[in-house]
Write a protein that holds these residues in place. Structure first.
Motif, PDB file in Angstrom:
ATOM      1  N   ILE A  32      53.221  74.302  90.209  1.00  0.00           N
ATOM      2  CA  ILE A  32      52.549  74.860  89.035  1.00  0.00           C
ATOM      3  C   ILE A  32      51.599  73.770  88.535  1.00  0.00           C
ATOM      4  CG2 ILE A  32      52.882  75.889  86.750  1.00  0.00           C
ATOM      5  CD1 ILE A  32      55.967  75.942  87.473  1.00  0.00           C
ATOM      6  N   PRO A  33      50.328  74.091  88.266  1.00  0.00           N
ATOM      7  CA  PRO A  33      49.490  73.059  87.641  1.00  0.00           C
ATOM      8  C   PRO A  33      50.138  72.644  86.317  1.00  0.00           C
ATOM      9  CG  PRO A  33      48.179  74.950  88.340  1.00  0.00           C
ATOM     10  CD  PRO A  33      49.615  75.346  88.477  1.00  0.00           C
ATOM     11  N   SER A  34      50.327  71.354  86.113  1.00  0.00           N
ATOM     12  CA  SER A  34      51.038  70.895  84.923  1.00  0.00           C
ATOM     13  C   SER A  34      50.297  71.264  83.653  1.00  0.00           C
ATOM     14  CB  SER A  34      51.200  69.372  84.955  1.00  0.00           C
ATOM     15  OG  SER A  34      51.934  68.983  86.076  1.00  0.00           O
ATOM     16  N   PHE A  35      51.040  71.548  82.596  1.00  0.00           N
ATOM     17  CA  PHE A  35      50.478  71.796  81.266  1.00  0.00           C
ATOM     18  C   PHE A  35      49.436  72.908  81.300  1.00  0.00           C
ATOM     19  CE2 PHE A  35      51.213  67.181  81.971  1.00  0.00           C
ATOM     20  CZ  PHE A  35      52.462  67.122  81.361  1.00  0.00           C
ATOM     21  N   LYS A  36      49.732  73.923  82.120  1.00  0.00           N
ATOM     22  CA  LYS A  36      48.813  75.028  82.354  1.00  0.00           C
ATOM     23  C   LYS A  36      48.405  75.708  81.055  1.00  0.00           C
ATOM     24  CE  LYS A  36      50.175  78.740  84.814  1.00  0.00           C
ATOM     25  NZ  LYS A  36      50.723  79.496  85.980  1.00  0.00           N
ATOM     26  N   ILE A  37      49.364  75.928  80.135  1.00  0.00           N
ATOM     27  CA  ILE A  37      49.010  76.656  78.909  1.00  0.00           C
ATOM     28  C   ILE A  37      48.063  75.852  78.025  1.00  0.00           C
ATOM     29  CG2 ILE A  37      51.113  78.069  78.912  1.00  0.00           C
ATOM     30  CD1 ILE A  37      52.195  76.319  76.639  1.00  0.00           C
ATOM     31  N   TYR A  38      47.935  74.554  78.306  1.00  0.00           N
ATOM     32  CA  TYR A  38      46.957  73.732  77.581  1.00  0.00           C
ATOM     33  C   TYR A  38      45.712  73.490  78.424  1.00  0.00           C
ATOM     34  CZ  TYR A  38      50.401  72.911  73.973  1.00  0.00           C
ATOM     35  OH  TYR A  38      51.286  73.088  72.954  1.00  0.00           O
TER      36      TYR A  38
END
Lengths: 676, 676
Positions: free
Chosen positions: A81-87
């Motif tokens: 998962i791309p890290s800190f996706k929701i940001y």
């Protein structure tokens, strides 16, 4: 490229011919014919370039499609998962989701088994936060850099090598490029990684490289340190970095580890842990990230005894070697050779390095790397650090090209010497001579009392200067003092006149039973994330019968779970048996996952295939009467009927890879496949 | 302390008596008698204080000795090594050497087995480098601080609470301290951890606390953020920190994890990894470090359904509970109670929290924590964050006191709400109602066309103001418009007159099939290093017969290796058998270490005891004739003779802890011990 160059020479020759004919006033017909010939050669070259470009584009497009499908599976099923996706995410930082985490744990556990346990290595775990002096000694503070340039207007940062690479590719696409200029650019392209700051500056100007998008001028290139800086403690006094590799934690502990090993060499220490590199502009997805797991081994060995006691066990293993010589040959091709031959022919520098290359090969095979897409490339002379005795990279081919995934280097005594020097702590081993050695040694004894009286505070630099004298100088000084009652001595505090009573020089015979020496270190260094990504590429395929059916053919040793268990339909009796099967397998150490969703068995197989689960156990109505279940193998889709009491043993053998599917299931009833 | 206070009041009363007698001009005899009485009470108090001090000193000394012996073993055998030792080390950073590394791997593997696998949790692995917005949302940028003071002259940094604590202890040692002042200081001492910056400032002044060593004045206290700062990428534009906890990586992935779990709640996610806290002045050795391994679980659950399906499995487990009430009682004492009772009596807030407290208890028991030195302490109201529903710490007693090793908190919806708000991404779950709900809802429909024409650019704030009206206000406005043709509306852009045609208000009945809601999260958070240190303290003892014989009674599940194998003497035949035994055990998954050094068997046993190895297999001359070896248990030193073919099975049972030593060895011949 050879033909391309020849064609370009033809064009140039034809052009020269036209000019020559014109200059010598040839007939219009002759000139027209020459122009025709020039046009023809030009057309041929242009069409060749167009074909090449199209082929390149098609290949690039195919790779792009492959990667997009693969990443659809890997990200969709939460391997990554791309890290800190929701940001909005951060370039170069990725999370491992549940199946990725399980695969990674399996890869690391197998690495630990294959290297640490089988070779009784000493494992350590050191912090990532590292004080500056350690990384200054290792050379990272000064040299662990990439060349960076800025857009002079927007101040945007770029990697100089990336921009130069793109510019060169653009220039090479020009059909009218002169042949010698093409050669020059191709040569530059091959050396991009090694350019020093001045060379890069020249190359950028020479190619007229500009900033992307804005086309603004670029700043001069300058080195940017790739370590993440931080501060330890509140005062700001202790500067630190996140470690760029795990190796240094081992070197600084050498003395304790040697003691732990009873003072005996050789021994190896190992560490698995996070390393950090503050990449300027991470590209290439999962292959160039800012935080990653390394698994490093430092094998300490006597510099004159690099034989390995278990070398015979690996000597017959065939490796795909891309030696210095092969890389410099006209036709650049790796070749197959046993590691035994490679060492005895001097292609690989010594047995211990050869042993680890072979062990690395076995490791990569076991986790599912395709042997046809693995090669060991030797560093060229100019790539190698000055201290390195020999150095090979395990390179794995994937859609991004040949990727360095493991480095295997004989680093000689460099690291221990560097830390000895900076820490003032001797990092040495002791060897006892078979027979004691008689040795004449120079003994210089300054007379501290007389020196102190005569020179007061200057006595110290004088004493030090006396002790620093070589044999010839010392005796010369003694003679000079004897001849002239005093003689001049250069010291850090200036020149002084010393006399014969102030020191004594003599040669003494000493018996030496042994000596201290700095061991060499042989370092296999694994990038776990890169290996995993290549492993996923090699494992990924689409079933020929259905575009939608994507499969990861992960080997049992790394698969996130070993088997799924399906009740054929949602029925209490079948569910009970499936539950019981799940408990039995789990308690036998075979990780299993129960799937009781009410979708078709075909869909459930597809789901488990995409996760790389190698086996599936299906409970059906026959299970309630004769106590058998079906076991399916992922890649062949073959199914056999197996008594429930024998499933754990069968899967155990298959997961330990002590038997193939065909061998292990020969005695069982074949079952028609039910994949749809 | 009660008696001390009474004694001090006696002294004060006797002093007052002397002064009173003097003032009223009493007889010299009466005054002399009163002075005598005063002297006597003073002496009694002073001797009591001296006794207390001596007892305190003796206890402190005993602890110091214990710790020095333990750390002699732990550091001497490389369980721990101060990091970067050859460079002088860095406070708060430690390495794990080979046996420490093995124990840590075992503790983590067992944690993964006990929590992640047994409960089918979703494990993730996220980077340590974290961009600022994530930690701003979580509150760490603003609130993750300790109060710091500086020596105004030297600028040296100190933790304000440390200095205040030391100063209060000094003041409390004064025999002439007034009783009410003593009470005041003791009260302050109990609250040191919770003081806000202003309270700390007052307290430091009130106690006249100065800088250590220099005795200089201190600066005003100010908050220091405990996160290690760094920068991501080269431009300096992206500020980042090393994560102070692993939890945030799970929260930001909530949406993907919920999807992975098929949209179903409850589910738990887990992460094991490094966390970083830039402590101001790390003390307490291995208990307060700057980089450490956390293992955290975030169990997401419906806020109204915190029952746990497996609660019945743990309901009868007895816990040592130190509830809020028990802490506030006159006699502060934890009590034993089953988790079932604690939940049904409302002492523990809900089943899920109770379930995890019980599972945590089982985990700590299995790795060898002494149940008598474990308690679960509930946070007091003022300790708890405003959003927390309930919070308990697993505290383990060691020579440093009661140490918080695991935190178990019901954090309600705080974390998901915080990240939803800052990231603008909804972190919610959907619940379908059992029966759809009919709900009357207010619908306010501004007439955009009329509003636009009438108010131009002010139409927007007017529309927003209309939509923000509550039910009563909306209908009141409608009535006012009907009555007076227009009515006043307050908006962000000032007051406006609106008329009835500009909006419509009505109540509408809607059918709701379900709704989105933010789940609660229950968070068990384990400090692996702290647990390990306490485990080592509980495991450490000295054999009564010999001061030199130190033992770590680590349980088989965490022991660095499970058995040593000794040939009794250095003899080829015995060595061959020992080698064979080693291979058999290793291939059966029982980690073994061969020790063929030529020292006495007693010394070899002592060495293996100090490493915490639970079993030892000795090959002796009888082995060559009857095929038996001896197996020794570490703590009892009992030995039995076992046929070589049965050793793997015996040790397997003992290591899985499915049988006690007595049970497993009942049928074997006892052997005289050979420990000396």
């Amino acid at each position: 490229m050879e033909t391309l160059e020849a064609m370009q020479e033809e064009v140039n020759a034809a052009g020269a011919n036209v000019r020559a004919l014109k200059a010598e006033g040839a007939s219009p017909e002759a000139i027209a014919a020459a122009i025709d010939a020039l046009k023809k050669t030009k057309l041929t070259l242009e069409s060749e370039l167009a074909t090449l470009k199209e082929a390149g584009n098609a290949e690039a497009k195919a790779k792009e499609e492959f990667r997009s499908k693969l990443s659809g599976v890997l990200e969709g099923r939460l391997f990554y998962i791309p890290s800190f996706k929701i940001y909005g995410g951060v370039a170069g930082l990725y999370d491992y989701g549940p199946p990725g985490c399980a695969v990674k744990a399996n890869v690391q556990a197998f690495w630990r088994q294959h290297f640490v346990l089988e070779e009784s290595m000493l494992e350590v775990e050191c912090p990532a936060v590292t004080p500056e002096p350690v990384l200054r000694a290792s050379g990272h503070v000064e040299k662990f850099t990439d060349l960076m340039v800025n857009d002079v207007q927007t101040k945007e940062c770029y990697r100089a090598d990336h921009l130069l690479e793109e510019k060169i590719e653009e220039l090479l696409r020009d059909p009218m490029l002169k042949a010698d200029r093409r050669r020059e650019l191709e040569d530059l392209q091959a050396r991009i990684d090694e350019l020093k700051v001045e060379e890069m500056s020249v190359a950028l100007k020479d190619t007229n490289t500009k900033a992307p998008v804005t086309n603004n001028d670029l700043s001069e290139p300058y080195p940017f340190n790739l370590m993440f800086p931080t501060q330890i403690g509140p005062s700001g006094a202790v500067k630190g970095f996140l470690r760029p590799e795990t190796a240094q934690g081992i070197f600084v502990n050498f003395r304790d580890l040697l003691y732990f090993n009873g003072g005996k060499l050789p021994f190896a220490a190992a560490q698995i842990g996070q390393s950090f590199r503050n990449e300027i502009a991470p590209r290439a997805g999962l292959l160039r990230v800012r935080e990653f797991t390394q698994a490093e081994i430092e094998h300490f060995v006597h510099p004159d005894h690099k034989e390995h006691p278990r070398f015979a066990e690996v000597a017959n293993i065939q490796l795909n070697l891309f030696s210095q010589e092969a890389q410099l040959a006209a036709v650049k091709k790796p070749f197959l050779m046993t590691v035994g031959d490679a060492v005895s022919k001097g292609i690989i520098a010594n047995e211990t390095l050869g042993y680890f290359i072979a062990r690395c090969h076995l490791f990569l095979m076991a986790i599912g790397i395709d042997s046809a897409r693995l090669r060991f490339r030797q560093h060229l002379k100019h790539e190698m650090a000055h201290y390195a005795a020999d150095c090979w990279d395990a390179e794995i081919q994937c859609s991004y090209g040949w990727i360095e995934c493991v480095g295997l280097a004989d680093r000689s005594a460099f690291d221990l010497n560097a830390h000895s020097e900076k820490s003032k702590v001797d990092l040495v081993a002791y060897e006892r001579f078979d027979t004691p050695i008689q040795e004449e040694v120079l003994v210089m004894t300054p007379n501290k009392q007389i020196l102190g009286k005569a020179f007061k505070k200057d006595a110290k630099p004088i004493t030090e200067a006396l002790q620093a004298l070589g044999e010839a100088e010392a005796f010369a000084l003694q003679e000079a003092c004897a001849a002239n009652s005093s003689a001049a001595l250069k010291t850090d505090a200036g020149e002084f006149q010393v006399s014969a009573d102030m020191f004594k020089v003599e040669k003494v015979t000493k018996t030496l039973n042994g000596r201290n020496y700095t061991p060499s270190v042989i370092e296999p260094s694994f990038g776990i994330g890169r290996i995993m990504y290549c492993m996923f590429e090699h494992a990924f395929y689409i079933r020929p019968d259905d575009e939608q059916k994507t499969v990861l053919k992960l080997t049992p040793v790394v698969a996130p779970i070993k088997t799924t268990i399906f009740p054929l339909v949602n029925d209490d009796k079948l569910n009970d048996i499936a539950n019981q099967m799940n408990k039995t397998l789990t308690s036998n150490g075979i990780s299993a996952k129960l799937d009781t969703t009410a979708v078709s068995i075909g869909k459930r197989y597809a789901r488990t295939d995409e996760l790389g689960v190698p086996f599936a156990v299906t409970v059906d109505h026959r299970s309630t009467t004769d106590g058998t279940v079906t076991v399916r193998e992922r890649d062949s889709c073959d199914q056999v009927r197996v008594p429930m009491t024998e499933v754990a043993e069968l899967l155990g053998r298959l997961c330990k890879m002590t038997a193939t599917w065909a061998e292990a299931t020969a005695s069982y009833e074949k079952q028609a496949t039910a994949d749809d």
